[in-house]
Write a protein that holds these residues in place. Structure first.
Motif, short mmCIF file in Angstrom:
data_model
loop_
_atom_site.label_atom_id
_atom_site.label_comp_id
_atom_site.label_asym_id
_atom_site.label_seq_id
_atom_site.Cartn_x
_atom_site.Cartn_y
_atom_site.Cartn_z
N PRO A 1 6.59 12.11 0.58
CA PRO A 1 7.87 12.48 1.18
C PRO A 1 8.69 11.27 1.63
O PRO A 1 8.16 10.19 1.82
CB PRO A 1 7.46 13.31 2.40
CG PRO A 1 5.99 13.47 2.35
CD PRO A 1 5.44 12.51 1.38
N CYS B 1 4.37 5.13 -3.46
CA CYS B 1 4.60 6.57 -3.31
C CYS B 1 5.73 6.91 -2.34
O CYS B 1 6.25 8.02 -2.36
CB CYS B 1 3.33 7.27 -2.84
SG CYS B 1 1.96 7.15 -3.99
N HIS B 2 6.07 5.98 -1.44
CA HIS B 2 7.10 6.31 -0.44
C HIS B 2 8.38 5.48 -0.59
O HIS B 2 9.30 5.61 0.19
CB HIS B 2 6.53 6.15 0.98
CG HIS B 2 5.45 7.14 1.30
ND1 HIS B 2 5.71 8.46 1.57
CD2 HIS B 2 4.11 7.00 1.37
CE1 HIS B 2 4.56 9.10 1.82
NE2 HIS B 2 3.58 8.24 1.69
N MET C 1 -2.83 11.40 -0.91
CA MET C 1 -2.75 10.25 0.00
C MET C 1 -4.10 10.07 0.68
O MET C 1 -4.60 10.96 1.36
CB MET C 1 -1.67 10.40 1.06
CG MET C 1 -1.60 9.12 1.87
SD MET C 1 -0.14 8.87 2.82
CE MET C 1 -0.71 9.33 4.44
N LEU D 1 6.11 17.03 7.14
CA LEU D 1 5.11 18.04 6.76
C LEU D 1 3.97 18.08 7.76
O LEU D 1 3.35 19.10 7.97
CB LEU D 1 4.54 17.70 5.37
CG LEU D 1 5.49 17.86 4.18
CD1 LEU D 1 4.95 17.12 2.97
CD2 LEU D 1 5.68 19.33 3.86
N HIS D 2 3.70 16.91 8.36
CA HIS D 2 2.52 16.82 9.23
C HIS D 2 2.87 16.37 10.64
O HIS D 2 2.08 15.76 11.32
CB HIS D 2 1.48 15.89 8.60
CG HIS D 2 1.06 16.33 7.24
ND1 HIS D 2 0.13 17.33 7.04
CD2 HIS D 2 1.47 15.97 6.00
CE1 HIS D 2 -0.02 17.54 5.74
NE2 HIS D 2 0.78 16.73 5.09
N LYS E 1 0.78 -1.24 0.00
CA LYS E 1 0.00 0.00 0.00
C LYS E 1 0.82 1.29 0.00
O LYS E 1 0.29 2.35 -0.34
CB LYS E 1 -0.93 0.02 1.22
CG LYS E 1 -1.87 -1.18 1.23
CD LYS E 1 -3.07 -0.94 2.10
CE LYS E 1 -4.17 -1.92 1.78
NZ LYS E 1 -3.77 -3.32 2.11
N CYS E 2 2.05 1.25 0.40
CA CYS E 2 2.78 2.51 0.58
C CYS E 2 3.97 2.66 -0.36
O CYS E 2 4.37 3.78 -0.67
CB CYS E 2 3.27 2.64 2.02
SG CYS E 2 2.08 2.09 3.26
#
Ligand code: HEC
Length: 192
Positions: free
Chosen positions: A116, A105-106, A145, A124-125, A101-102
């Motif tokens: 990121p 993108c990561h 996301m 960022l968060h 699942k990740c």
């Protein structure tokens, strides 16, 4: 004497004329029924226990709030930290979910891509256990996301949080994406 029908009334609006015929009985019947219904319904809906639109709206809003509260996950930073650092029960589950699942993108090593990198100290968060769990839970839909609570159980998000935190400071096989956001330690304190 039978009633005269189909007699034109003798006026014309933009060339449109009309007959002087009585309304059909079935139509009048329905019309009167609606009047009787309205006389009974208005006091029922507004003065007695019947639900007005406002009542229904208020009830729906209450139900939606209750549902949102039920779906909300209140993450506790200390609990997460203890869970992640006191053992490695999170590893197996986190790894398989991260891969499916990740990674897209990561990146497998956390070096980032569309999303990121997790290998630097910048976030960022927010970089605490709670911040990371919260970001995974509600997502950042505007940036692409999704809110993972729709697909993952609380325990799975918890395991993924441990994995994301564990990637901090790890070496990547190819250079990681440039740091994004604010530099903070795992307790949320700013780093210079
Ligand atoms: C479709 C791409 C995509 C996928 C898949 C994805 N993410 Fe993200 N993720 C992003 C983007 C983009 C951001 C940055 C959002 C922003 O710019 O605010 C992000 C941000 C994050 C952050 C916050 C990082 C920070 O700097 O604060 C975490 C934590 C995170 N993702 C974890 C995950 C986990 C865990 C998964 C798998 C369950 C996942 N992501 C899957 C795109 C993705």
């Amino acid at each position: 004497m039978s009633k005269v029908t189909d007699e034109v009334r003798g006026h014309s609006f933009d060339g449109i004329e009309e007959y002087d015929n009585p309304l059909p009985r079935w139509w009048l019947g329905i019309f009167f029924v609606t009047i009787v219904f309205a006389i009974a319904y208005v006091p029922y809906a507004h003065l007695m226990e019947g639900n007005s639109l406002q009542d229904e709206w208020a009830q729906d809003m209450e139900a939606a709030k209750a549902l949102a509260a039920k779906q909300r996950i209140d993450w506790n930073n200390e609990e997460l930290k203890t869970y992640c650092t006191s053992g490695d029960t999170w590893k197996a589950g986190a790894a398989s979910n991260y891969t499916t699942k990740c990674v897209a993108c990561h990146r497998a090593d956390g070096g980032g891509g569309v999303g990121p990198a997790f290998t630097d100290d910048s976030f960022l968060h927010g970089g605490t256990y709670k911040d990371i769990a919260e970001t995974i839970t509600v997502g950042v839909p505007a940036k692409g996301m999704i809110a993972w609570k729709a697909q993952l159980k609380k325990e799975e998000i918890q395991d993924l949080t441990c994995l994301v935190v564990s990637l901090r400071g790890q070496k990547t096989t190819t250079p990681a994406k440039a740091p994004q956001g604010t530099r903070v330690d795992a307790d949320g304190n700013p780093l210079k």
